[in-house]
Write a protein that holds these residues in place. Structure first.
Motif, PDB file in Angstrom:
ATOM      1  N   ALA A  69       9.653   1.511   2.737  1.00 45.60           N
ATOM      2  CA  ALA A  69      10.347   0.576   3.631  1.00 45.60           C
ATOM      3  C   ALA A  69       9.292  -0.278   4.328  1.00 45.60           C
ATOM      4  CB  ALA A  69      11.192   1.334   4.660  1.00 45.60           C
ATOM      5  N   ILE A  70       9.271  -1.564   4.045  1.00 45.38           N
ATOM      6  CA  ILE A  70       8.203  -2.437   4.512  1.00 45.38           C
ATOM      7  C   ILE A  70       8.301  -2.677   6.013  1.00 45.38           C
ATOM      8  CG2 ILE A  70       6.990  -4.603   4.131  1.00 45.38           C
ATOM      9  CD1 ILE A  70       7.237  -2.760   1.694  1.00 45.38           C
ATOM     10  N   GLY A  71       7.149  -2.487   6.676  1.00 41.77           N
ATOM     11  CA  GLY A  71       7.102  -2.692   8.114  1.00 41.77           C
ATOM     12  C   GLY A  71       7.451  -1.454   8.900  1.00 41.77           C
ATOM     13  N   PHE A  72       7.879  -0.402   8.207  1.00 39.58           N
ATOM     14  CA  PHE A  72       8.170   0.853   8.882  1.00 39.58           C
ATOM     15  C   PHE A  72       6.861   1.630   9.059  1.00 39.58           C
ATOM     16  CE2 PHE A  72      12.203  -0.589   7.817  1.00 39.58           C
ATOM     17  CZ  PHE A  72      13.209   0.237   8.276  1.00 39.58           C
ATOM     18  N   PRO A  73       6.803   2.551  10.017  1.00 37.37           N
ATOM     19  CA  PRO A  73       5.565   3.302  10.225  1.00 37.37           C
ATOM     20  C   PRO A  73       5.380   4.396   9.190  1.00 37.37           C
ATOM     21  CG  PRO A  73       7.252   4.090  11.726  1.00 37.37           C
ATOM     22  CD  PRO A  73       7.838   2.894  11.016  1.00 37.37           C
ATOM     23  N   SER A  74       4.142   4.841   9.071  1.00 37.59           N
ATOM     24  CA  SER A  74       3.882   6.042   8.293  1.00 37.59           C
ATOM     25  C   SER A  74       4.475   7.230   9.026  1.00 37.59           C
ATOM     26  CB  SER A  74       2.375   6.220   8.115  1.00 37.59           C
ATOM     27  OG  SER A  74       2.092   7.512   7.620  1.00 37.59           O
ATOM     28  N   LEU A  75       4.952   8.208   8.269  1.00 35.43           N
ATOM     29  CA  LEU A  75       5.483   9.414   8.909  1.00 35.43           C
ATOM     30  C   LEU A  75       4.377  10.315   9.422  1.00 35.43           C
ATOM     31  CD1 LEU A  75       8.497  10.290   6.562  1.00 35.43           C
ATOM     32  CD2 LEU A  75       8.454   8.932   8.663  1.00 35.43           C
ATOM     33  N   ASP A  76       3.123   9.994   9.033  1.00 35.69           N
ATOM     34  CA  ASP A  76       1.967  10.703   9.559  1.00 35.69           C
ATOM     35  C   ASP A  76       1.560  10.021  10.859  1.00 35.69           C
ATOM     36  OD1 ASP A  76      -0.405  11.878  10.196  1.00 35.69           O
ATOM     37  OD2 ASP A  76      -1.461  11.298   8.353  1.00 35.69           O
TER      38      ASP A  76
ATOM     39  N   THR B  94       0.818  -1.204   0.000  1.00 39.32           N
ATOM     40  CA  THR B  94       0.000   0.000   0.000  1.00 39.32           C
ATOM     41  C   THR B  94       0.854   1.258   0.000  1.00 39.32           C
ATOM     42  OG1 THR B  94      -1.709  -1.193   1.225  1.00 39.32           O
ATOM     43  CG2 THR B  94      -1.851   1.205   1.217  1.00 39.32           C
ATOM     44  N   ASN B  95       0.483   2.193  -0.863  1.00 46.57           N
ATOM     45  CA  ASN B  95       1.130   3.517  -0.976  1.00 46.57           C
ATOM     46  C   ASN B  95       2.529   3.477  -1.578  1.00 46.57           C
ATOM     47  OD1 ASN B  95      -1.081   4.867   0.179  1.00 46.57           O
ATOM     48  ND2 ASN B  95      -0.324   4.457   2.250  1.00 46.57           N
ATOM     49  N   SER B  96       2.997   2.307  -1.969  1.00 45.22           N
ATOM     50  CA  SER B  96       4.324   2.249  -2.581  1.00 45.22           C
ATOM     51  C   SER B  96       4.235   2.696  -4.039  1.00 45.22           C
ATOM     52  CB  SER B  96       4.870   0.818  -2.521  1.00 45.22           C
ATOM     53  OG  SER B  96       4.178  -0.005  -3.449  1.00 45.22           O
ATOM     54  N   PRO B  97       5.359   3.072  -4.643  1.00 43.91           N
ATOM     55  CA  PRO B  97       5.340   3.460  -6.059  1.00 43.91           C
ATOM     56  C   PRO B  97       4.787   2.380  -6.977  1.00 43.91           C
ATOM     57  CG  PRO B  97       7.400   4.154  -5.038  1.00 43.91           C
ATOM     58  CD  PRO B  97       6.690   3.321  -4.027  1.00 43.91           C
ATOM     59  N   PHE B  98       4.899   1.119  -6.584  1.00 44.55           N
ATOM     60  CA  PHE B  98       4.425   0.039  -7.446  1.00 44.55           C
ATOM     61  C   PHE B  98       2.907   0.019  -7.601  1.00 44.55           C
ATOM     62  CE2 PHE B  98       8.493  -2.016  -5.952  1.00 44.55           C
ATOM     63  CZ  PHE B  98       9.153  -1.847  -7.165  1.00 44.55           C
ATOM     64  N   VAL B  99       2.187   0.591  -6.653  1.00 45.14           N
ATOM     65  CA  VAL B  99       0.714   0.535  -6.718  1.00 45.14           C
ATOM     66  C   VAL B  99       0.086   1.906  -6.964  1.00 45.14           C
ATOM     67  CG1 VAL B  99       0.737  -1.445  -5.167  1.00 45.14           C
ATOM     68  CG2 VAL B  99       0.332   0.831  -4.229  1.00 45.14           C
ATOM     69  N   GLN B 100       0.856   2.953  -6.812  1.00 47.99           N
ATOM     70  CA  GLN B 100       0.303   4.296  -7.026  1.00 47.99           C
ATOM     71  C   GLN B 100      -0.052   4.499  -8.498  1.00 47.99           C
ATOM     72  OE1 GLN B 100       3.379   6.809  -5.432  1.00 47.99           O
ATOM     73  NE2 GLN B 100       2.660   6.624  -3.323  1.00 47.99           N
TER      74      GLN B 100
END
Length: 426
Positions: free
Chosen positions: A87-94, A47-53
């Motif tokens: 970065a997978i498993g990292f939190p959103s910066l929001d 979700t939200n990665s460049p691959f799906v945007q």
């Protein structure tokens, strides 16, 4: 961060096994991206990665668009902070997002390699029923999972009606199959492997595997006393269960006992019964997963309320499974024969004596309904006063009296099942 560590463990093992010297970025571009994202159907949806945007539903990116998305990711990793989109498993910066968590103002020593490793590690999530996934930091398990990646890619490419983005679910099915000593053939790895079902919309999908079958496969393959996994879920909301130790010898134990006492004919059915009383989430809440988490569904009244079960030939496998789980909880095989002998003694007592059969049956029924050590010994005293088998009954009293208090409910429940079976046979 956990996915990063898993990726590092795998890449080290991969380079050693295949005599390579890949960096995380090189492996991601040359192997991971080509398997996971360089096709019409992805193996993973981040979700939200460049691959799906920018992807429209039902419209696959063109080869040129897929290469551009890869380039976009590379540029983002090189030029921005590590967040959940790169970065997978990292939190959103929001910090208000449902995917945020474990936020810190510490300057963690992260570099590009760590981010690429998080992608690699994320591909090893082992999805099971309950919606949770597991990450194992075991090099051989990771290499075995990697063997299944190309097979999943082949199946996706060859099966138009199969939906993509199910790598975690595939991993769960593949690992259970890979470690199934009865069906797995290394020369024909897809033989006897059909993990697919039909979804509500008519499309094919990979069916989620039961957590018990995955853990049983691991327990039968590895002799270590424990194997720890990180249990989690990434989605619209991230869930962290934590690090859960799996007690492999204890997980193996009930299956081994079933085969010892009842043979291997019913193994498939038995594997579908163990672990059905609680889900994987509740099992994790125990802190460690062993025999207790494998409780089969449907006999709590017998255990908690002292109900004497009714036996029929149609329920033989279920009865056997209940008894073996109880024996596993007792962790003392001598109690199997003792329970059988006690059941036989009580069965003979209930039928003995002229004109007293009904009364004796009632006495035995009351005895077997006991849910505590005191209740059982009090009930046994009544029977001793009316029986010629004083010595045998005294040994029964001694067995229960000397038993650890925590074991008594399990032993009395095992005794009820043995009595039900013995009475039916006799």
């Amino acid at each position: 961060m956990i996915a990063t560590n898993i990726g590092r463990t795998f890449l080290k093992a991969y380079n050693r096994k295949f005599n390579k010297n890949y960096s995380a970025k090189e492996f991601f571009v040359d192997v991971y991206w080509k398997l996971f994202f360089a096709h019409d159907k992805y193996m993973q949806w981040v979700t939200n990665s460049p691959f799906v945007q920018g992807i429209k539903k039902g419209v696959a990116p063109t080869p040129e668009e897929r290469k551009q998305k890869l380039q976009t990711l590379i540029e983002k990793i090189a030029g921005s902070g590590a967040d959940a989109s790169i970065a997978i498993g990292f939190p959103s910066l929001d910090i208000n997002a449902t995917t945020s968590g474990q936020i810190t103002n510490l300057a963690l020593p992260l570099n590009e390699e760590d981010v690429y490793l998080s992608w690699i590690g994320s591909g090893f999530g082992v999805g099971v029923q309950s919606g949770l996934s597991m990450l194992f930091d075991n090099p051989q398990i990771l290499l075995d999972l990697f063997d299944g990646w190309q097979l999943y890619r082949d199946v996706l490419n060859q099966t138009p009606q199969l939906r993509g983005n199910q790598i975690n679910t595939w991993n769960g099915q593949w690992l259970a199959h890979r470690y199934n000593r009865m069906t797995y053939d290394p020369m024909r790895p897809m033989a006897s492997f059909n993990p697919f079902n039909t979804a509500k919309d008519g499309a094919m999908e990979v069916e989620t595997q039961a957590w018990t079958k995955v853990l049983l496969g691991i327990a039968r393959t590895y002799s270590a006393s424990t194997e720890t996994a990180y249990v989690y879920s990434l989605g619209q909301t991230n869930i962290t269960v934590g690090f859960i130790p799996f007690e492999l010898p204890k997980i193996r134990r009930p299956y081994e006992l079933y085969e010892k006492y009842f043979g291997t004919t019913d193994c498939v059915q038995v594997e579908n019964i163990f672990g059905t009383a609680i889900g994987f989430t509740k099992a994790c809440q125990m802190g460690a997963i062993g025999v207790n988490a494998l409780e089969p569904r449907g006999f709590r009244d017998v255990l908690d309320k002292g109900v004497i079960p009714k036996y029929s030939d149609k329920e033989t496998i279920i009865f056997n499974t209940y008894q073996i789980w109880l024996l596993s909880m007792l962790s003392n095989e001598q109690l199997w024969e003792q329970a059988q002998q006690i059941a036989l003694t009580l069965s003979e007592y209930s039928k003995g004596g002229s004109g007293a059969t009904t009364k004796r049956s009632q006495e035995v029924a009351k005895l077997l309904s006991s849910v505590s050590k005191k209740q059982f010994i009090d009930g046994l005293t009544t029977i001793v006063n009316n029986s010629q088998e004083v010595e045998s009954l005294s040994r029964i009293a001694e067995t229960v009296h000397l038993m650890p208090t925590d074991n008594v409910p399990y032993f009395l429940t095992l005794l009820r099942f043995r009595y039900a079976v013995t009475s039916k046979i006799n």
